[in-house]
Design a protein around this motif. Structure first.
Motif, PDB file in Angstrom:
ATOM      1  N   UNK A 167       0.829  -1.205   0.000  1.00 59.70           N
ATOM      2  CA  UNK A 167       0.000   0.000   0.000  1.00 59.70           C
ATOM      3  C   UNK A 167       0.863   1.256   0.000  1.00 59.70           C
ATOM      4  N   UNK A 168       1.902   1.257   0.833  1.00 63.19           N
ATOM      5  CA  UNK A 168       2.789   2.412   0.868  1.00 63.19           C
ATOM      6  C   UNK A 168       3.456   2.657  -0.467  1.00 63.19           C
ATOM      7  N   UNK A 169       3.921   1.591  -1.105  1.00 61.06           N
ATOM      8  CA  UNK A 169       4.570   1.721  -2.410  1.00 61.06           C
ATOM      9  C   UNK A 169       3.582   2.176  -3.469  1.00 61.06           C
ATOM     10  N   UNK A 170       2.372   1.610  -3.460  1.00 60.34           N
ATOM     11  CA  UNK A 170       1.371   1.959  -4.471  1.00 60.34           C
ATOM     12  C   UNK A 170       0.955   3.422  -4.367  1.00 60.34           C
ATOM     13  N   UNK A 171       0.716   3.909  -3.157  1.00 61.79           N
ATOM     14  CA  UNK A 171       0.281   5.295  -2.994  1.00 61.79           C
ATOM     15  C   UNK A 171       1.415   6.275  -3.261  1.00 61.79           C
ATOM     16  N   UNK A 172       2.639   5.890  -2.919  1.00 63.56           N
ATOM     17  CA  UNK A 172       3.769   6.792  -3.141  1.00 63.56           C
ATOM     18  C   UNK A 172       4.076   6.966  -4.619  1.00 63.56           C
ATOM     19  N   UNK A 173       3.850   5.911  -5.404  1.00 67.21           N
ATOM     20  CA  UNK A 173       4.205   5.960  -6.827  1.00 67.21           C
ATOM     21  C   UNK A 173       3.068   6.450  -7.719  1.00 67.21           C
ATOM     22  N   UNK A 174       1.871   6.616  -7.151  1.00 66.22           N
ATOM     23  CA  UNK A 174       0.742   7.099  -7.948  1.00 66.22           C
ATOM     24  C   UNK A 174       0.829   8.620  -8.052  1.00 66.22           C
ATOM     25  N   UNK A 175       0.842   9.118  -9.253  1.00 64.29           N
ATOM     26  CA  UNK A 175       1.042  10.552  -9.461  1.00 64.29           C
ATOM     27  C   UNK A 175      -0.236  11.351  -9.519  1.00 64.29           C
ATOM     28  N   UNK A 176      -1.078  11.099 -10.502  1.00 60.58           N
ATOM     29  CA  UNK A 176      -2.287  11.893 -10.714  1.00 60.58           C
ATOM     30  C   UNK A 176      -3.242  11.753  -9.525  1.00 60.58           C
ATOM     31  N   UNK A 177      -3.878  12.868  -9.147  1.00 58.12           N
ATOM     32  CA  UNK A 177      -4.774  12.871  -7.994  1.00 58.12           C
ATOM     33  C   UNK A 177      -5.938  11.912  -8.188  1.00 58.12           C
ATOM     34  N   UNK A 178      -6.497  11.887  -9.385  1.00 54.80           N
ATOM     35  CA  UNK A 178      -7.640  11.014  -9.635  1.00 54.80           C
ATOM     36  C   UNK A 178      -7.271   9.545  -9.450  1.00 54.80           C
ATOM     37  N   UNK A 179      -6.122   9.155  -9.994  1.00 59.84           N
ATOM     38  CA  UNK A 179      -5.685   7.776  -9.841  1.00 59.84           C
ATOM     39  C   UNK A 179      -5.277   7.476  -8.399  1.00 59.84           C
ATOM     40  N   UNK A 180      -4.730   8.480  -7.726  1.00 52.18           N
ATOM     41  CA  UNK A 180      -4.381   8.291  -6.318  1.00 52.18           C
ATOM     42  C   UNK A 180      -5.618   8.030  -5.478  1.00 52.18           C
ATOM     43  N   UNK A 181      -6.710   8.735  -5.786  1.00 55.22           N
ATOM     44  CA  UNK A 181      -7.964   8.509  -5.062  1.00 55.22           C
ATOM     45  C   UNK A 181      -8.451   7.081  -5.246  1.00 55.22           C
ATOM     46  N   UNK A 182      -8.337   6.579  -6.462  1.00 53.68           N
ATOM     47  CA  UNK A 182      -8.732   5.192  -6.741  1.00 53.68           C
ATOM     48  C   UNK A 182      -7.859   4.224  -5.955  1.00 53.68           C
ATOM     49  N   UNK A 183      -6.536   4.473  -5.981  1.00 54.43           N
ATOM     50  CA  UNK A 183      -5.610   3.589  -5.266  1.00 54.43           C
ATOM     51  C   UNK A 183      -5.889   3.615  -3.766  1.00 54.43           C
ATOM     52  N   UNK A 184      -6.202   4.790  -3.233  1.00 55.95           N
ATOM     53  CA  UNK A 184      -6.474   4.895  -1.801  1.00 55.95           C
ATOM     54  C   UNK A 184      -7.741   4.125  -1.432  1.00 55.95           C
ATOM     55  N   UNK A 185      -8.761   4.204  -2.264  1.00 57.50           N
ATOM     56  CA  UNK A 185      -9.977   3.450  -1.998  1.00 57.50           C
ATOM     57  C   UNK A 185      -9.699   1.949  -1.968  1.00 57.50           C
ATOM     58  N   UNK A 186      -8.819   1.502  -2.863  1.00 60.59           N
ATOM     59  CA  UNK A 186      -8.501   0.073  -2.950  1.00 60.59           C
ATOM     60  C   UNK A 186      -7.756  -0.391  -1.699  1.00 60.59           C
ATOM     61  N   UNK A 187      -6.710   0.364  -1.291  1.00 62.20           N
ATOM     62  CA  UNK A 187      -5.924  -0.075  -0.133  1.00 62.20           C
ATOM     63  C   UNK A 187      -6.741   0.059   1.157  1.00 62.20           C
ATOM     64  N   UNK A 188      -7.626   1.043   1.218  1.00 57.42           N
ATOM     65  CA  UNK A 188      -8.484   1.180   2.399  1.00 57.42           C
ATOM     66  C   UNK A 188      -9.451   0.006   2.483  1.00 57.42           C
ATOM     67  N   UNK A 189      -9.959  -0.425   1.340  1.00 56.03           N
ATOM     68  CA  UNK A 189     -10.835  -1.598   1.317  1.00 56.03           C
ATOM     69  C   UNK A 189     -10.057  -2.849   1.718  1.00 56.03           C
ATOM     70  N   UNK A 190      -8.795  -2.962   1.267  1.00 55.35           N
ATOM     71  CA  UNK A 190      -7.967  -4.117   1.642  1.00 55.35           C
ATOM     72  C   UNK A 190      -7.744  -4.155   3.150  1.00 55.35           C
ATOM     73  N   UNK A 191      -7.514  -2.979   3.753  1.00 55.19           N
ATOM     74  CA  UNK A 191      -7.337  -2.934   5.205  1.00 55.19           C
ATOM     75  C   UNK A 191      -8.619  -3.319   5.931  1.00 55.19           C
ATOM     76  N   UNK A 192      -9.754  -2.849   5.407  1.00 50.38           N
ATOM     77  CA  UNK A 192     -11.030  -3.172   6.053  1.00 50.38           C
ATOM     78  C   UNK A 192     -11.362  -4.656   5.945  1.00 50.38           C
ATOM     79  N   UNK A 193     -10.779  -5.339   4.953  1.00 48.58           N
ATOM     80  CA  UNK A 193     -11.021  -6.772   4.805  1.00 48.58           C
ATOM     81  C   UNK A 193     -10.506  -7.540   6.019  1.00 48.58           C
TER      82      UNK A 193
END
Length: 392
Positions: free
Chosen positions: A107-133
């Protein structure tokens, strides 16, 4: 509006830093040091990871270091996995310790390497869902446990907030698929909701972790046990004083669970506590109603019985056989056994402290010979106890 939400996000970050720091201190200082083991180690790492990640998020917010803030947000998502692993270890299940660190790193690597804000929002939703799992997995494991675990009041707040955590994570993820992100404001709102939820989640996890550890280690019930044992000592002592005048055949029997430390370590404190309770229940069922029964500590039961030696011998055998059939929801890795020390008043006199002490040492002697047996205090045992005290 954006400035207001951003300010709230910083305030929540500071609140998270405070609560995670407190949680780390309490988990290490109270839980791990009192009851060192795989479960408390996982919980300590979970809160320590959350504390470090939260500091990184706040530092990134204050200094404007976007990469640090994003990477720290990702690392924070590994804490629920470590908490879940700790509870599985405490319940005697395979902990899967690797899951939390793997999610944190990915998650740390994915969010750090995501550049565009829109794509970062998508990545954050995914990792937050993974944590909630992991919160959902905790609830599933909790539901699969026995009625004693499901009725544990210390765990209920954490169970409820875990369900809410998963529902929020799933809803956020689905909303991101149905409604594509529109920009930075969209992420700020999602972050505000997730931060508030994470704050409550960490607080409830702290209550569960420290509360369960303190209770299972005996810290939480010291007053109750002490009061009950003092009542037993008072009643039993008075009965022995009256019996001494008539020289009635009384005995003290000290029962102790064999391999108590190993069972507590492998099966968890809660399973050991249930085994201790069932040992006491077995003793009360077998011994006559006029006997006095008390428990000086978890895994030990003392009974004062007014019966001749032949009857006591039969009662001892019945209890020890019954212990091997005790079932604690299949949580024990080995068949439970107990050892007993039998201290007859005809040999040692009618002083309760002497009878309990010699009975306990006789039980230890029986356990040292392999356990699942009883040892009667006689001249040989007394001489051995005297020899041990002289060597010390």
């Amino acid at each position: 509006m954006t400035d207001l939400i951003s300010g709230s996000g910083v305030d929540l970050g500071i609140a998270q830093a405070v609560i995670t720091t407190l949680a780390t201190m309490l988990t290490i200082g109270v839980a791990f040091l009192v009851k060192p083991g795989r479960a408390t180690l996982c919980w300590s790492f979970a809160f320590a990871l959350a504390m470090i990640a939260t500091y990184g998020v706040v530092a990134g917010e204050v200094t404007g270091m976007k990469t640090l803030r994003r990477a720290s947000l990702g690392v924070l998502m590994g804490s629920p996995g470590l908490l879940w692993s700790g509870f599985r270890a405490d319940w005697g299940m395979r902990p899967h310790v690797w899951a939390g660190p793997l999610v944190a790193a990915a998650s740390g690597l994915a969010l750090a390497l995501t550049g565009d804000v829109s794509w970062f929002t998508v990545a954050y939703r995914i990792v937050f869902f993974a944590a909630s799992a992991f919160a959902a997995l905790f609830v599933i494991d909790w539901a699969r446990r026995g009625a004693a675990t499901r009725g544990d009041r210390l765990l209920l707040p954490f169970v409820i907030v875990s369900i809410a955590f998963f529902v929020t994570g799933a809803a956020t993820f689905v909303a991101g698929l149905v409604f594509p992100p529109s920009g930075g404001d969209d992420f700020t709102l999602v972050r505000l909701i997730s931060s508030a939820g994470m704050l409550v989640y960490v607080a409830c996890a702290l209550i569960a972790v420290v509360g369960v550890t303190a209770r299972d280690s005996g810290l939480g019930r010291t007053t109750t046990v002490s009061t009950a044992w003092q009542e037993f000592e008072r009643t039993a002592g008075e009965r022995l004083l009256r019996a001494q005048k008539s020289s009635e055949p009384w005995s003290v029997v000290f029962f102790a669970i064999d391999d108590a430390a190993d069972i507590r370590q492998s099966a968890g404190g809660q399973a050991f506590s249930r085994l201790s309770d069932r040992l006491e229940e077995t003793v009360r069922e077998v011994f006559p109603a006029e006997s006095d029964v008390g428990s000086p500590s978890a895994g030990a039961v003392v009974v004062l019985v007014p019966r001749p030696e032949a009857a006591v011998r039969d009662l001892l055998r019945t209890v020890l056989e019954g212990v091997t059939r005790l079932d604690v929801d299949g949580a024990l890795p080995i068949r439970p056994t107990a050892s007993a020390g039998w201290a007859p008043a005809s040999v040692l006199g009618y002083d309760l402290d002497t009878l309990v002490y010699t009975g306990r040492e006789a039980a230890r002697l029986a356990s040292g010979k392999g356990g699942d047996r009883w040892e009667r205090v006689g001249a040989t045992v007394v001489e051995r106890l005297i020899s041990q005290s002289e060597q010390q």
